[in-house]
Design a protein around this motif. Structure first.
Motif, short mmCIF file in Angstrom:
data_model
loop_
_atom_site.label_atom_id
_atom_site.label_comp_id
_atom_site.label_asym_id
_atom_site.label_seq_id
_atom_site.Cartn_x
_atom_site.Cartn_y
_atom_site.Cartn_z
N THR A 131 0.93 -1.23 0.22
CA THR A 131 0.25 0.11 0.12
C THR A 131 0.89 1.17 -0.11
O THR A 131 0.18 2.35 -0.75
CB THR A 131 -1.00 0.09 1.26
N GLN A 132 1.78 1.31 0.64
CA GLN A 132 2.78 2.20 0.75
C GLN A 132 3.37 2.46 -0.43
O GLN A 132 3.78 3.52 -1.34
CB GLN A 132 3.82 2.23 1.56
N ILE A 161 1.92 6.54 -7.06
CA ILE A 161 0.95 7.93 -7.46
C ILE A 161 1.75 9.42 -7.21
O ILE A 161 1.76 9.99 -8.37
CB ILE A 161 -0.29 7.91 -6.70
N ARG A 162 2.39 9.38 -6.20
CA ARG A 162 3.33 10.84 -6.03
C ARG A 162 4.28 10.69 -7.03
O ARG A 162 4.58 11.88 -7.42
CB ARG A 162 4.12 10.46 -4.64
N THR A 187 1.76 1.83 -3.48
CA THR A 187 1.15 2.33 -4.25
C THR A 187 1.01 3.92 -4.12
O THR A 187 1.04 4.49 -5.19
CB THR A 187 -0.19 1.66 -3.73
N ARG A 188 1.05 4.35 -3.04
CA ARG A 188 1.00 5.76 -2.93
C ARG A 188 2.18 6.45 -3.14
O ARG A 188 2.02 7.41 -3.76
CB ARG A 188 0.74 6.14 -1.26
#
Lengths: 214, 214
Positions: A200-201, A207-208, A203-204
Motif C-alpha cells: 500500500t505504501q 502515485i506521488r 501504491t501511494r
DNA sequence: CGCAGAATGGGTGCTACCACCCATCTCCCC
DNA sequence: GGGGAGATGGGTGGTAGCACCCATTCTGCG
C-alpha cells in the motif's frame, strides 16, 4: 515578452491561471494543454519560454512530461504547479530540471513573481513551501538520512508500477516473463530502497511519483 | 445581482474562478473562504445567494460544510466543484442538497452557465460529467448491480482510511479497540461493496475519494 | 412488535506477501 | 583482469490478507 505554455488537466484552473498571468503586460500565454502528451505535442509547433506544468494529470503526468521536455535541444524553462506541499514531488521536480515549484495555494501575485524568478534563472520554491520542504531536506541531511537520490533502476520502476496497480507477483512474473522469485526480489529491493514496508505504501509512492494514476 | 461565496483551499484556483465569474456583469463574488469552517463562518456575516464549494479541502471538507450550511434557516444554493468524475462524490453531493456538481475540467463558460442554472433552481450536473456518471449509473441499474447508494458506512470509511494508509489489521484493531476479526470483517465488506480485490486498490480508491493524501 | 442493517466477534483454510538466506550471469568501468 | 552493480533465480519460514462459514447485540423504523 515571456511566452508561456499552460498545462493543467482542469480547464477551469487553466483559465484562471491564464487570466492571472495575462494581467501582466509582459506575460502572454501562447498555448494550453490538458495533459503531458498534449504539452509535448504543442511544443513542437510553438516558441515557448516557459512551461507551467501541473504535476497531477491523467495519462502522462507533469513529471513524466517534464522529463520528456528537458530532453529537447533547447528546452524552455519549467515551472511545476502542485497541489501538495510534498517533499517527494518537490525533489522529483528538481531532479527533472524544473526551475520552480509553486503550490496552488499561493496567491496570484506570488505566481507572477514565481514566473519572473524562473525566467531570471533563479531555481526556487515558493517561499511558503520552502519552509517545510527545505526544513525537511536539511533535517534529513543532518540526520544523515541519505536524501532519496537513491532512485530506483528502470526495471524496479517497471515492477513498482505493476505492484502499485494491484497486480500479484505471479501475475507480474507472467507479464515480464521472469520468475515469481525475481519479482519478489525486486519488490524487496524497492521496499528497502524506499524504506517502506508493504504494497500500500508503494501504491501511494507510485502515485506521488507519477508512475500511476489514483 | 447574484452574490457568490467562493470556497476553495487553493488561492490560485479561487482567484481564477473569481476572475471568470466576475467577467459576468450580473455575478459578484462577495467573499472567499479557504476551507469549510471559514465558509460557515463567513455566511454568518454575509448575504449570499450561492456558495461555490470545492469538495476536497483540508479540515472541514466541502461535503461536511454543505451539510452544515443546509441546516441554516434560509440556506443559499450550493454548487459543488470537484476534481473528480467520481460517482461517490456525485451522489453524496446530491444527498447533501447541492444544486449543482461541476468538474474542474469544464470550460469557463460552462461554469457561468452552471451558476445561472443553479440559481434558476435546476438541479443538474455539468453535461460532460453527466455523460460518464449517468452512463455508469444507468449501466449499473440495467445490470441490476444495485447502484452504489450503498455508500460506505461511517465506520467503514474510518477503517478504509486506516487500511489505505498502510496500517495492518492488528494495528487498526488496537487503534479502534476492536478485535482483528472485526477489522477483517469491515475490510471484507468494503472490498465487496466497492467491487475490489485487495488493499492496493483500496489505497487508490481512498486517494480518489479524498480520504487520504498520496 | 418484528425486522433490517450496522457493528461486533469467532473459526478454518489457502495463498500471497515479505524477510531472511543463498547463487549465477552479464555488463561496464577502472 | 578484477570488481561492482544490476538482473536473474532458488529455498525456508512466518504472518497477514482474504474468502468462506457462523453467531450476537443494538438501533432505528414501519
Amino acid at each position: 515578452m515571456i511566452r508561456i505554455l499552460l498545462v493543467d488537466d482542469h480547464a477551469l484552473v487553466r483559465r484562471g491561471v491564464r487570466l492571472i498571468l495575462e494581467q501582466e503586460p509582459d506575460l502572454t500565454v501562447v498555448g494550453e494543454a490538458g495533459d503531458g502528451a498534449e504539452a509535448v505535442e504543442a511544443l513542437r509547433d510553438l516558441e515557448v519560454d516557459l512551461v507551467v506544468l501541473d504535476i497531477a494529470m491523467p495519462r502522462m503526468t507533469g513529471l513524466q512530461a517534464a522529463r520528456e521536455i528537458t530532453r529537447r535541444r533547447e528546452p524552455p524553462r519549467l515551472m511545476m504547479l502542485s497541489m501538495h506541499d510534498n517533499e517527494q514531488y518537490f525533489f522529483e521536480s528538481l531532479r527533472v530540471g524544473a526551475s520552480g515549484y509553486v503550490l496552488k495555494s499561493v496567491a496570484d501575485e506570488d505566481l507572477v513573481g514565481a514566473v519572473r524568478a524562473a525566467m531570471r534563472g533563479e531555481a526556487f520554491v515558493y517561499p511558503g513551501a520552502m519552509g517545510s520542504l527545505a526544513r525537511d531536506y536539511l533535517d534529513r541531511l543532518r540526520r544523515g538520512e541519505s536524501v532519496p537520490q537513491t532512485v530506483l533502476t528502470e526495471r524496479e520502476d517497471e515492477v513498482l508500477k505493476l505492484i502499485a496497480e494491484g497486480r500479484s507477483s505471479k501475475d507480474i512474473a507472467r507479464d515480464l516473463t521472469i520468475s515469481v522469485k525475481t519479482v519478489e526480489r525486486h519488490r524487496a529491493n524497492i521496499l528497502a530502497k524506499l524504506g517502506m514496508r508493504d504494497r500500500t505504501q508503494l501504491t501511494r509512492y507510485a502515485i506521488r511519483a507519477g508512475l500511476i494514476e489514483p
